[in-house]
Design a protein around this motif. Structure first.
Motif, PDB file in Angstrom:
ATOM      1  N   CYS A  82       0.860  -1.191   0.000  1.00 23.25           N
ATOM      2  CA  CYS A  82       0.000   0.000   0.000  1.00 23.25           C
ATOM      3  C   CYS A  82       0.893   1.237   0.000  1.00 23.25           C
ATOM      4  N   ASP A  83       0.307   2.414  -0.232  1.00 24.63           N
ATOM      5  CA  ASP A  83       1.101   3.627  -0.182  1.00 24.63           C
ATOM      6  C   ASP A  83       1.264   4.073   1.271  1.00 24.63           C
ATOM      7  N   LYS A  84       1.856   5.233   1.487  1.00 24.08           N
ATOM      8  CA  LYS A  84       2.145   5.678   2.845  1.00 24.08           C
ATOM      9  C   LYS A  84       0.885   5.891   3.676  1.00 24.08           C
ATOM     10  N   ARG A  85      -0.222   6.137   3.006  1.00 26.49           N
ATOM     11  CA  ARG A  85      -1.489   6.332   3.716  1.00 26.49           C
ATOM     12  C   ARG A  85      -2.319   5.048   3.752  1.00 26.49           C
TER      13      ARG A  85
END
Length: 253
Positions: free
Chosen positions: A149-152
């Protein structure tokens, strides 16, 4: 030598009394009180099965893997014409597919008579679908790079984060990290209740890598038809609106 003609047995079909008797029996059979309802019921059943096989099929939701979009016991109407005439599944579509060869290795053997009865009941939404039928949401199509997943904590498709507002409350997009490129002619699919869904993520290490061939898609779930209080259409979400077509192979860093 006997020169008189032998009297042959009279043709009973030419006897008016005989014909009248046979006609009366036929008329009584056709006019029997159960005859017309039975014929009408048979014709309706045949029409429903043909309609379900080629146009629109009710599909009973057997599990909570697509909550909150679909609940256990919902009956969705699957549009079998959605991907005909050169149309293909799009990101965000909810599709029913045959998981044989992707989610399950082979179709389980069973009693053919029981299987036929079960198929007929499932075709009109009265029984759970076959064990090899699944309903999931398309997250990636051929050529897409899907990352989690991305940082969020969001899924990314072709470098664009996807805000999946349709997920089950409290769920995260995925607790299993992955970074895959979807082969052409296949789909990457996931349930909306991510912590309660066995989907493409669970088959990453198997032959096919969890990808569903487009040719195995039965149709697109377009409406919730039952129960009455749940009547609604299943619109394609705008979560993938910012996702662009994938770039050339090897352009993703």
């Amino acid at each position: 030598m006997d020169t008189e003609a032998h009297v042959t047995e009279r043709d009973r079909s030419s006897d008016p009394d005989t014909r009248e008797g046979e006609g009366s029996r036929s008329a009584r059979f056709l006019d029997a009180p159960w005859r017309r309802p039975a014929l009408l019921g048979t014709a309706c059943a045949a029409f429903l099965l043909l309609f379900s096989t080629f146009v629109m099929q009710p599909f009973l939701i057997p599990s909570g893997s697509m909550e909150p979009t679909l609940r256990v016991g919902d009956r969705v109407l699957v549009n079998k014409l959605a991907y005909r005439f050169d149309s293909v599944p799009q990101r965000g579509d909810v599709v029913v597919f045959d998981g044989t060869g992707s989610f399950v290795r082979e179709e389980p053997a069973g009693n053919p008579v029981t299987g036929l009865v079960r198929w007929a009941a499932a075709a009109v939404g009265l029984a759970e679908p076959a064990e090899t039928d699944y309903i999931k949401r398309v997250v990636g199509v051929g050529g897409d790079r899907v990352v989690c997943c991305d940082k969020r904590g969001r899924v990314e498709v072709n470098g664009r984060a996807v805000d999946e507002t349709y997920l089950y409350p409290g769920d995260v997009p995925s607790r299993v990290p992955f970074d895959i490129v979807v082969p052409q002619g296949t789909l990457w699919v996931m349930g909306d209740h991510r912590s309660h869904s066995r989907d493409s993520r669970d088959h990453l290490g198997e032959p096919g890598g969890g990808m569903v061939p487009v040719g195995k898609v039965v149709g697109r779930a377009d409406w919730i038809g039952w129960p009455v209080g749940r009547w609604s259409s299943l619109e394609r979400p705008d979560a993938f609106g910012r996702v662009t077509a994938p770039g050339p192979v090897g352009s993703h860093g």
